[in-house]
Enzyme design. Structure first.
Site, PDB file in Angstrom:
ATOM      1  N   ASP A   1       0.859  -1.183   0.000  1.00  0.00           N
ATOM      2  CA  ASP A   1       0.000   0.000   0.000  1.00  0.00           C
ATOM      3  C   ASP A   1       0.896   1.233   0.000  1.00  0.00           C
ATOM      4  O   ASP A   1       1.934   1.251   0.674  1.00  0.00           O
ATOM      5  CB  ASP A   1      -0.915   0.036   1.225  1.00  0.00           C
ATOM      6  CG  ASP A   1      -1.921   1.175   1.134  1.00  0.00           C
ATOM      7  OD1 ASP A   1      -2.934   1.007   0.435  1.00  0.00           O
ATOM      8  OD2 ASP A   1      -1.684   2.235   1.745  1.00  0.00           O
TER       9      ASP A   1
ATOM     10  N   GLU B   1       0.939   5.649   0.152  1.00  0.00           N
ATOM     11  CA  GLU B   1       0.248   6.921   0.362  1.00  0.00           C
ATOM     12  C   GLU B   1       1.011   7.963  -0.442  1.00  0.00           C
ATOM     13  O   GLU B   1       2.248   7.961  -0.456  1.00  0.00           O
ATOM     14  CB  GLU B   1       0.211   7.287   1.849  1.00  0.00           C
ATOM     15  CG  GLU B   1      -0.511   6.267   2.726  1.00  0.00           C
ATOM     16  CD  GLU B   1      -1.971   6.049   2.370  1.00  0.00           C
ATOM     17  OE1 GLU B   1      -2.585   6.987   1.797  1.00  0.00           O
ATOM     18  OE2 GLU B   1      -2.496   4.968   2.667  1.00  0.00           O
TER      19      GLU B   1
ATOM     20  N   HIS C   1      -5.806   4.790   6.025  1.00  0.00           N
ATOM     21  CA  HIS C   1      -5.048   5.756   5.225  1.00  0.00           C
ATOM     22  C   HIS C   1      -3.631   5.979   5.742  1.00  0.00           C
ATOM     23  O   HIS C   1      -2.991   6.964   5.401  1.00  0.00           O
ATOM     24  CB  HIS C   1      -5.793   7.087   5.078  1.00  0.00           C
ATOM     25  CG  HIS C   1      -7.206   6.918   4.616  1.00  0.00           C
ATOM     26  ND1 HIS C   1      -7.523   6.182   3.490  1.00  0.00           N
ATOM     27  CD2 HIS C   1      -8.376   7.344   5.146  1.00  0.00           C
ATOM     28  CE1 HIS C   1      -8.841   6.186   3.344  1.00  0.00           C
ATOM     29  NE2 HIS C   1      -9.373   6.868   4.327  1.00  0.00           N
TER      30      HIS C   1
ATOM     31  N   ASP D   1      -3.414  -0.006   6.139  1.00  0.00           N
ATOM     32  CA  ASP D   1      -4.155  -0.447   4.957  1.00  0.00           C
ATOM     33  C   ASP D   1      -3.530  -1.687   4.332  1.00  0.00           C
ATOM     34  O   ASP D   1      -4.246  -2.584   3.857  1.00  0.00           O
ATOM     35  CB  ASP D   1      -4.225   0.674   3.924  1.00  0.00           C
ATOM     36  CG  ASP D   1      -5.166   1.795   4.341  1.00  0.00           C
ATOM     37  OD1 ASP D   1      -5.786   1.674   5.417  1.00  0.00           O
ATOM     38  OD2 ASP D   1      -5.274   2.792   3.612  1.00  0.00           O
TER      39      ASP D   1
END
Length: 218
Positions: free
Chosen positions: A24, A26, A182, A187
Site C-alpha cells: 500500500d 500513500e 489511510h 491499509d
C-alpha cells in the site's frame, strides 16, 4: 522415485512460482509520474504448516518527496500526512525502496519462488507508483513482476459483493478502523488479511487444489 528436493515449495506451488507481497502506498496525488510518493508498506506472506496463507512480516518506509514533486493539498488532507514533519524520519526514494525491496528479495528466495507479485486494493495504483519511484531512483533489482498483480478490490467483489476495503473487511469479519485507515501500514495489513481470508476460504471450500481431470481416451 521422485527426488523431494525437486518439489516446489507450498508457496511456489500455490502461486506458480510467485510470492504474493501486499503493498500500500500513500501519495501526494494520483499521477505516479508527477506526484510525490510519501509512504510505502509491504506485507510479506507465508503458508503455514497446515497450508493456510497468513501474514509474516510488515515493512514500512516514510519517503521524502522527490525533487520537483507535486503535492495536492486535497491528498494531504485525506491522508493526514505532513511531508515536512521531521518526526516522520522520511528518507529519499532510493534508500526507502531499497529497504523495502531487500527483505522481499530474501523472502522470495527463502520461500522457493522466482519473483514477487504485488497484491493491492486497486493494485494498479500501488504498482504504478512503486515502479515510477523505482525508475526515478534507478533501482535495477526490483523484485516485483513488471505487470502482473492480484487486485483485492476485484477479489472482494467476487467473494463478498463489495469493492471498498473497509466494507469488504467488515463483511469478511475483519475489524477495520476508519480512524487508523489511510496509513500505508494499516491499509496494507488489512488488505493482506482480506487477501489471505479469500485464498484460505477458497481452499476451505475445496476449490484448491483443483480437481484432477483424467485425460480422455480417443
Amino acid at each position: 522415485m521422485t527426488d523431494e528436493t525437486t518439489q516446489p515449495s507450498p508457496m511456489a506451488a500455490r502461486f506458480r512460482g510467485f510470492l504474493p507481497v501486499v503493498v500500500d502506498v500513500e501519495t501526494g496525488g494520483f499521477n505516479c509520474r508527477t506526484d510525490a510518493l510519501l509512504e510505502v508498506a509491504a506485507v510479506i506472506l507465508e503458508i503455514d504448516e497446515d497450508g493456510w496463507l497468513r501474514r509474516q512480516e510488515t515493512i514500512v518506509q516514510n519517503i521524502d518527496p522527490f525533487e520537483g514533486a507535486n503535492l495536492e493539498q486535497s491528498a494531504l488532507d485525506f491522508t493526514g500526512i505532513d511531508p515536512w514533519d521531521l518526526e516522520r524520519e522520511a528518507v529519499p526514494e532510493r534508500e526507502g525502496l531499497s529497504e523495502i525491496f531487500s527483505p522481499i528479495r530474501k523472502a522470495v528466495k527463502a520461500q522457493g519462488c522466482k519473483r514477487a507479485v504485488l497484491v493491492g486494493h486497486n493494485a494498479t495504483f500501488d504498482h504504478n507508483f512503486l515502479f515510477a519511484a523505482a525508475d526515478r531512483a534507478d533501482i535495477r533489482r526490483n523484485p516485483f513482476h513488471p505487470f502482473s498483480t492480484f487486485d483485492t478490490a476485484t477479489l472482494a467483489g467476487l467473494a463478498y459483493g463489495h469493492t471498498v476495503l473497509a466494507q469488504a473487511c467488515k463483511l469478511a469479519g475483519i475489524p477495520f478502523s476508519n480512524k487508523e485507515a489511510h496509513s500505508a501500514a494499516y491499509d496494507a495489513e488489512k488488505t493482506a488479511d482480506l487477501f489471505c481470508g479469500i485464498v484460505n476460504r477458497w481452499k476451505e471450500l475445496g476449490g484448491f487444489p483443483p480437481p484432477v481431470i483424467a485425460d480422455s481416451e480417443e
